[in-house]
Scaffold this active site. Structure first.
Site, PDB file in Angstrom:
ATOM      1  N   PHE A  27       0.844  -1.198   0.000  1.00  0.00           N
ATOM      2  CA  PHE A  27       0.000   0.000   0.000  1.00  0.00           C
ATOM      3  C   PHE A  27       0.877   1.245   0.000  1.00  0.00           C
ATOM      4  O   PHE A  27       1.718   1.435   0.893  1.00  0.00           O
ATOM      5  CB  PHE A  27      -0.905   0.006   1.236  1.00  0.00           C
ATOM      6  N   GLY A  28       0.681   2.106  -1.001  1.00  0.00           N
ATOM      7  CA  GLY A  28       1.400   3.383  -1.075  1.00  0.00           C
ATOM      8  C   GLY A  28       0.479   4.519  -0.700  1.00  0.00           C
ATOM      9  O   GLY A  28      -0.633   4.628  -1.223  1.00  0.00           O
ATOM     10  N   TYR A  29       0.940   5.377   0.198  1.00  0.00           N
ATOM     11  CA  TYR A  29       0.122   6.535   0.617  1.00  0.00           C
ATOM     12  C   TYR A  29       0.841   7.854   0.392  1.00  0.00           C
ATOM     13  O   TYR A  29       0.262   8.922   0.602  1.00  0.00           O
ATOM     14  CB  TYR A  29      -0.266   6.405   2.103  1.00  0.00           C
ATOM     15  N   GLY A  30       2.111   7.776  -0.022  1.00  0.00           N
ATOM     16  CA  GLY A  30       2.905   8.990  -0.235  1.00  0.00           C
ATOM     17  C   GLY A  30       3.540   8.949  -1.605  1.00  0.00           C
ATOM     18  O   GLY A  30       2.844   8.826  -2.619  1.00  0.00           O
ATOM     19  N   SER A  31       4.851   9.025  -1.633  1.00  0.00           N
ATOM     20  CA  SER A  31       5.539   9.074  -2.931  1.00  0.00           C
ATOM     21  C   SER A  31       5.270   7.828  -3.766  1.00  0.00           C
ATOM     22  O   SER A  31       5.356   7.886  -4.999  1.00  0.00           O
ATOM     23  CB  SER A  31       7.045   9.262  -2.729  1.00  0.00           C
ATOM     24  N   GLU A 102      13.471   3.092   1.488  1.00  0.00           N
ATOM     25  CA  GLU A 102      12.700   3.599   2.629  1.00  0.00           C
ATOM     26  C   GLU A 102      13.356   3.255   3.954  1.00  0.00           C
ATOM     27  O   GLU A 102      12.672   3.081   4.957  1.00  0.00           O
ATOM     28  CB  GLU A 102      11.266   3.043   2.571  1.00  0.00           C
TER      29      GLU A 102
HETATM   30  C1  BEZ Z   1       4.399   5.506   0.525  1.00  0.00           C
HETATM   31  O1  BEZ Z   1       4.379   6.245  -0.405  1.00  0.00           O
HETATM   32  O2  BEZ Z   1       3.488   4.757   0.767  1.00  0.00           O
HETATM   33  C2  BEZ Z   1       5.551   5.449   1.429  1.00  0.00           C
HETATM   34  C3  BEZ Z   1       5.676   6.399   2.378  1.00  0.00           C
HETATM   35  C4  BEZ Z   1       6.748   6.330   3.233  1.00  0.00           C
HETATM   36  C5  BEZ Z   1       7.665   5.310   3.118  1.00  0.00           C
HETATM   37  C6  BEZ Z   1       7.493   4.360   2.158  1.00  0.00           C
HETATM   38  C7  BEZ Z   1       6.429   4.421   1.310  1.00  0.00           C
END
Ligand code: BEZ
Length: 196
Positions: A27-31, A102
């Site tokens: 699951f990606g929530y950011g980049s 990460e």
């Molecule tokens: C993400 O985009 O889900 C993510 C955010 C922080 C660390 C790794 C992935």
């Protein structure tokens, strides 16, 4: 209590609960929503229940430096909240590369994902918590925006990270009061320097 090292590769290597299956959901929530530079078999919008995004994690290696960390996302528990992001079906080999990307304080956590059609699946998500050495914690939106405006690292400016994120969330149709409030303040600080 001693803070956990901010390099989490060793811990993450030993915690892949899906090691016996060929594919798992990440699951990606950011980049990861807009920067999926890895092989994946499928990609689907998905929700995590009970979590929300916060710019509370320090970035020493992407959007800042050890001397001047940037502010990047993590998830914090929030009963009743729903966090919309993007899920990727990946193989075990991809995790090694993501652990490296990460490694700045993020641990893999098992999470229950819900897709648009109501289908559910177990997945993995990277989360940074207060016990990692790169943690910055809460601050007012305006303080976060000013911090972001002044930070940059090997992956680019912290400002671009926030603006890309906000655009990607709009593209998904996600509501996120925290992200959009920081974006608004950031744009107000430097209205002329729009990078999109
Ligand atoms: C993400 O985009 O889900 C993510 C955010 C922080 C660390 C790794 C992935």
């Amino acid at each position: 209590m001693r803070a956990m090292s901010h390099d989490t590769r060793e811990i993450n290597r030993s915690s892949d609960p899906f090691a016996d299956t060929t594919r798992r959901w990440l699951f990606g929530y950011g980049s990861l929503i807009w920067k999926a530079d890895f092989a994946y078999a499928a990609r689907r919008p998905a929700r995590l229940h009970g979590w929300e995004r916060r710019f509370w994690q320090g970035s020493h290696d992407h959007r800042g430096t050890p001397q001047a960390p940037g502010r990047v996302l993590t998830l914090v528990e929030a009963p009743g909240a729903r966090c919309l992001g993007m899920a990727y079906s990946i193989g075990a080999d991809v995790l090694e590369a993501l652990d490296l990307r990460e490694k700045n304080g993020y641990l893999r956590v098992i999470a229950s994902l819900e897709f648009d059609d109501g289908e559910r699946a177990q997945g993995l998500v990277y989360i940074a918590t207060a016990d990692n050495a790169a943690w910055l914690g809460p601050a007012a939106d305006e303080v976060i925006a000013r911090h972001v405006a002044g930070a940059a690292g090997p992956s680019g400016s912290n400002r671009d990270y926030v603006l890309h994120l906000a655009d990607a969330l709009r593209g998904l149709g996600a509501e996120d009061a925290h992200v959009f409030a920081v974006e608004r303040r950031l744009r107000a600080l430097q209205p002329e320097a729009t990078t999109q």
